[in-house]
Motif scaffolding. Structure first.
Motif, PDB file in Angstrom:
ATOM      1  N   ARG A  15      -7.485  16.809 -16.748  1.00 29.82           N
ATOM      2  CA  ARG A  15      -6.839  17.976 -17.371  1.00 29.82           C
ATOM      3  C   ARG A  15      -5.416  17.924 -17.193  1.00 29.82           C
ATOM      4  O   ARG A  15      -5.035  17.191 -16.135  1.00 29.82           O
ATOM      5  CB  ARG A  15      -7.408  18.931 -16.927  1.00 29.82           C
ATOM      6  CG  ARG A  15      -7.090  19.259 -15.243  1.00 29.82           C
ATOM      7  CD  ARG A  15      -7.737  20.684 -15.049  1.00 29.82           C
ATOM      8  NE  ARG A  15      -7.509  21.074 -13.663  1.00 29.82           N
ATOM      9  CZ  ARG A  15      -7.967  20.600 -12.485  1.00 29.82           C
ATOM     10  NH1 ARG A  15      -8.985  19.525 -12.608  1.00 29.82           N
ATOM     11  NH2 ARG A  15      -7.595  20.903 -11.432  1.00 29.82           N
ATOM     12  N   LEU A  16      -4.500  18.260 -18.181  1.00 25.37           N
ATOM     13  CA  LEU A  16      -3.221  18.297 -18.026  1.00 25.37           C
ATOM     14  C   LEU A  16      -3.081  19.964 -18.295  1.00 25.37           C
ATOM     15  O   LEU A  16      -3.417  20.537 -19.286  1.00 25.37           O
ATOM     16  CB  LEU A  16      -2.581  17.839 -18.931  1.00 25.37           C
ATOM     17  CG  LEU A  16      -0.992  17.910 -19.474  1.00 25.37           C
ATOM     18  CD1 LEU A  16      -0.231  17.713 -18.098  1.00 25.37           C
ATOM     19  CD2 LEU A  16      -0.333  17.320 -20.488  1.00 25.37           C
ATOM     20  N   GLY A  55      -2.124   7.587  -3.106  1.00 21.33           N
ATOM     21  CA  GLY A  55      -3.698   7.975  -3.466  1.00 21.33           C
ATOM     22  C   GLY A  55      -3.787   8.493  -4.925  1.00 21.33           C
ATOM     23  O   GLY A  55      -4.690   9.007  -5.447  1.00 21.33           O
ATOM     24  N   ASN A  56      -2.898   8.009  -5.717  1.00 20.82           N
ATOM     25  CA  ASN A  56      -2.891   8.325  -7.084  1.00 20.82           C
ATOM     26  C   ASN A  56      -3.129   7.005  -8.068  1.00 20.82           C
ATOM     27  O   ASN A  56      -2.800   5.902  -7.525  1.00 20.82           O
ATOM     28  CB  ASN A  56      -1.400   8.668  -7.538  1.00 20.82           C
ATOM     29  CG  ASN A  56      -0.967   9.831  -6.806  1.00 20.82           C
ATOM     30  OD1 ASN A  56      -1.707  10.872  -6.476  1.00 20.82           O
ATOM     31  ND2 ASN A  56       0.319  10.065  -6.548  1.00 20.82           N
ATOM     32  N   LYS A  78      -4.244  12.213 -10.181  1.00 24.76           N
ATOM     33  CA  LYS A  78      -4.966  12.471  -8.991  1.00 24.76           C
ATOM     34  C   LYS A  78      -6.191  12.462  -9.234  1.00 24.76           C
ATOM     35  O   LYS A  78      -6.672  13.367 -10.074  1.00 24.76           O
ATOM     36  CB  LYS A  78      -4.308  13.462  -8.246  1.00 24.76           C
ATOM     37  CG  LYS A  78      -4.800  13.586  -6.660  1.00 24.76           C
ATOM     38  CD  LYS A  78      -4.285  12.683  -5.838  1.00 24.76           C
ATOM     39  CE  LYS A  78      -4.228  13.124  -4.572  1.00 24.76           C
ATOM     40  NZ  LYS A  78      -3.643  12.273  -3.583  1.00 24.76           N
ATOM     41  N   HIS A  79      -7.165  11.696  -8.764  1.00 23.08           N
ATOM     42  CA  HIS A  79      -8.599  11.736  -8.904  1.00 23.08           C
ATOM     43  C   HIS A  79      -9.305  12.567  -7.780  1.00 23.08           C
ATOM     44  O   HIS A  79      -8.868  11.933  -6.568  1.00 23.08           O
ATOM     45  CB  HIS A  79      -9.264  10.274  -9.108  1.00 23.08           C
ATOM     46  CG  HIS A  79      -8.581   9.912 -10.419  1.00 23.08           C
ATOM     47  ND1 HIS A  79      -9.157   8.386 -10.616  1.00 23.08           N
ATOM     48  CD2 HIS A  79      -8.221  10.212 -11.718  1.00 23.08           C
ATOM     49  CE1 HIS A  79      -8.974   7.913 -11.825  1.00 23.08           C
ATOM     50  NE2 HIS A  79      -8.146   9.099 -12.325  1.00 23.08           N
ATOM     51  N   PHE A  85      -6.212  15.327 -12.567  1.00 21.53           N
ATOM     52  CA  PHE A  85      -5.472  16.051 -13.028  1.00 21.53           C
ATOM     53  C   PHE A  85      -3.966  15.176 -13.073  1.00 21.53           C
ATOM     54  O   PHE A  85      -3.680  14.459 -12.198  1.00 21.53           O
ATOM     55  CB  PHE A  85      -5.282  17.445 -12.342  1.00 21.53           C
ATOM     56  CG  PHE A  85      -4.733  17.480 -10.885  1.00 21.53           C
ATOM     57  CD1 PHE A  85      -3.248  17.202 -10.362  1.00 21.53           C
ATOM     58  CD2 PHE A  85      -5.557  17.187 -10.046  1.00 21.53           C
ATOM     59  CE1 PHE A  85      -3.007  17.259  -9.263  1.00 21.53           C
ATOM     60  CE2 PHE A  85      -5.638  17.114  -8.522  1.00 21.53           C
ATOM     61  CZ  PHE A  85      -4.143  17.143  -8.212  1.00 21.53           C
ATOM     62  N   VAL A  86      -3.225  15.637 -14.249  1.00 21.90           N
ATOM     63  CA  VAL A  86      -2.119  14.934 -14.505  1.00 21.90           C
ATOM     64  C   VAL A  86      -1.056  15.441 -13.285  1.00 21.90           C
ATOM     65  O   VAL A  86      -0.696  16.757 -13.350  1.00 21.90           O
ATOM     66  CB  VAL A  86      -1.316  15.076 -15.740  1.00 21.90           C
ATOM     67  CG1 VAL A  86      -0.151  14.335 -16.195  1.00 21.90           C
ATOM     68  CG2 VAL A  86      -2.494  14.228 -16.772  1.00 21.90           C
ATOM     69  N   ILE A  87      -0.331  14.528 -12.919  1.00 25.29           N
ATOM     70  CA  ILE A  87       0.646  14.938 -11.903  1.00 25.29           C
ATOM     71  C   ILE A  87       1.876  14.886 -12.679  1.00 25.29           C
ATOM     72  O   ILE A  87       2.745  15.802 -12.697  1.00 25.29           O
ATOM     73  CB  ILE A  87       0.855  14.039 -10.554  1.00 25.29           C
ATOM     74  CG1 ILE A  87      -0.452  14.216  -9.849  1.00 25.29           C
ATOM     75  CG2 ILE A  87       2.181  14.350  -9.629  1.00 25.29           C
ATOM     76  CD1 ILE A  87      -0.548  13.388  -8.565  1.00 25.29           C
ATOM     77  N   THR A  88       2.191  13.850 -13.328  1.00 25.19           N
ATOM     78  CA  THR A  88       3.714  13.619 -13.837  1.00 25.19           C
ATOM     79  C   THR A  88       3.381  12.610 -15.190  1.00 25.19           C
ATOM     80  O   THR A  88       2.187  11.717 -15.057  1.00 25.19           O
ATOM     81  CB  THR A  88       4.652  13.370 -13.007  1.00 25.19           C
ATOM     82  OG1 THR A  88       5.876  13.480 -13.759  1.00 25.19           O
ATOM     83  CG2 THR A  88       4.721  11.769 -12.368  1.00 25.19           C
TER      84      THR A  88
END
Length: 106
Positions: A15-16, A55-56, A78-79, A85-88
């Motif tokens: 998800r974003l 860890g990404n 990040k899983h 989820f999208v970090i950047t």
């Protein structure tokens, strides 16, 4: 609230969020209106790297046309337990693979 939720190439539900999207576009204004490129990079990347130190997962895809010329789009995710989820996300010219493991390549 989510901007989108998709199933990634690595079969993860990603998800974003609106909050993260606002953070990304505040820092990287060239990404305004580029949500479809982020989706495509997650669903059909050229390759995915795993950063053991962070860890990404780093999804990469080359785009011939972007607001800043031909560039790679990097989407960092990040899983956690089958979800993500999208970090950047940002465009880049040079890929840095040092210290990372390639876990998928097209």
């Amino acid at each position: 609230m989510n901007i989108f939720e998709i199933r990634s190439q690595l079969d993860k539900h990603i998800r974003l969020t609106k909050t993260q999207w606002e953070h990304i576009t505040l820092k990287h204004k060239e990404l305004h209106g580029q949500e479809s490129k982020i989706r495509l990079t997650l669903q059909d990347p050229d390759f995915v790297l795993y950063s053991q130190s962070d860890g990404n997962h780093q999804y990469h895809r080359l785009f011939k046309e972007t607001p800043v010329s031909e560039k790679h789009l990097l989407v960092i995710v990040k899983h956690l337990n089958g979800e993500g989820f999208v970090i950047t996300a940002f465009f880049l010219s040079k890929i840095r693979e040092k210290g990372k493991v390639k876990i998928y390549a097209r």
